[in-house]
Design a protein around this motif. Structure first.
Motif, short mmCIF file in Angstrom:
data_model
loop_
_atom_site.label_atom_id
_atom_site.label_comp_id
_atom_site.label_asym_id
_atom_site.label_seq_id
_atom_site.Cartn_x
_atom_site.Cartn_y
_atom_site.Cartn_z
N GLY A 195 22.81 182.47 54.11
CA GLY A 195 23.05 183.83 53.62
C GLY A 195 24.41 184.38 53.95
N SER A 196 25.27 183.59 54.58
CA SER A 196 26.61 184.06 54.95
C SER A 196 27.48 184.27 53.72
CB SER A 196 27.30 183.06 55.88
OG SER A 196 26.64 182.95 57.10
N SER A 197 28.16 185.41 53.65
CA SER A 197 29.12 185.66 52.58
C SER A 197 30.46 185.00 52.89
CB SER A 197 29.35 187.16 52.40
OG SER A 197 28.15 187.80 52.05
N GLY A 198 30.81 185.01 54.17
CA GLY A 198 32.10 184.48 54.59
C GLY A 198 31.98 183.12 55.23
N PHE A 199 33.04 182.31 55.05
CA PHE A 199 33.12 181.03 55.74
C PHE A 199 34.16 181.15 56.85
CE2 PHE A 199 35.68 180.74 51.83
CZ PHE A 199 36.93 180.36 52.31
N ASP A 200 33.98 180.38 57.90
CA ASP A 200 34.84 180.49 59.08
C ASP A 200 36.19 179.82 58.88
OD1 ASP A 200 33.06 181.90 60.73
OD2 ASP A 200 31.99 180.05 61.21
N LEU A 201 37.21 180.46 59.40
CA LEU A 201 38.53 179.86 59.54
C LEU A 201 38.75 179.64 61.02
CD1 LEU A 201 40.61 182.09 57.07
CD2 LEU A 201 39.75 179.76 56.69
N CYS A 202 39.21 178.43 61.38
CA CYS A 202 39.37 178.05 62.78
C CYS A 202 40.84 177.80 63.10
CB CYS A 202 38.57 176.79 63.08
SG CYS A 202 36.79 177.01 62.84
N ALA A 203 41.19 178.00 64.36
CA ALA A 203 42.55 177.76 64.83
C ALA A 203 42.82 176.26 64.87
CB ALA A 203 42.74 178.35 66.22
#
Length: 144
Positions: free
Chosen positions: A22-30
């Motif tokens: 159900g997440s709208s956003g996906f993660d951006l990682c360093a």
């Protein structure tokens, strides 16, 4: 469902992913280690570049957990990644806290949302339609 093509720019890059169905956003990682000094801001590399349809933009947003627990947020929010940009995705983070914050390779630093866009047709007119609100702005629609 839209396709997001991803180029890994270095060996420290982490593929983005949605944490739940159900997440709208996906993660951006360093993709780098650094210390974000208290009260300062910096660009953080992700080691990724994207290609996607010009019917979309990507909006970069802060992670609520980083904001709540550490006072870390993204500046220029939401940041826009245009469909014709092919450079590295970097996230402009700010440390609002009084403590330095360590960012490690692979840490989730922001979230990104693929959003549909519609281009405007610009039309110059002499008169605009009237509304009840009119020219009222900056809190004019509610009680202070």
């Amino acid at each position: 469902m839209a396709t997001l093509k991803i180029k890994l720019l270095n060996s420290n890059a982490t593929l983005p992913k949605y944490q739940t169905s159900g997440s709208s956003g996906f993660d951006l990682c360093a993709s780098e280690n650094l210390v974000l000094k208290a009260g300062s801001f910096t660009l953080v590399s992700t080691g990724l570049s994207f290609s996607f349809s010009d019917k979309y933009e990507i909006q970069v947003r802060p992670r609520s957990g980083l904001a709540l627990k550490h006072g870390i947020s993204a500046l220029n929010t939401p940041g826009t990644i245009d469909a014709d940009y092919r450079g590295e995705i970097k996230v402009l983070l700010i440390n609002h806290s009084k403590e330095d914050f360590t960012i490690n390779i692979g840490d989730r630093i922001a979230q990104a949302v693929l959003c549909p866009i519609e281009k405007a047709i610009f039309e110059v007119v002499e008169v605009l339609d009237t509304t009840k609100r009119g020219e009222g702005g900056f809190g004019s629609t509610g009680k202070q």
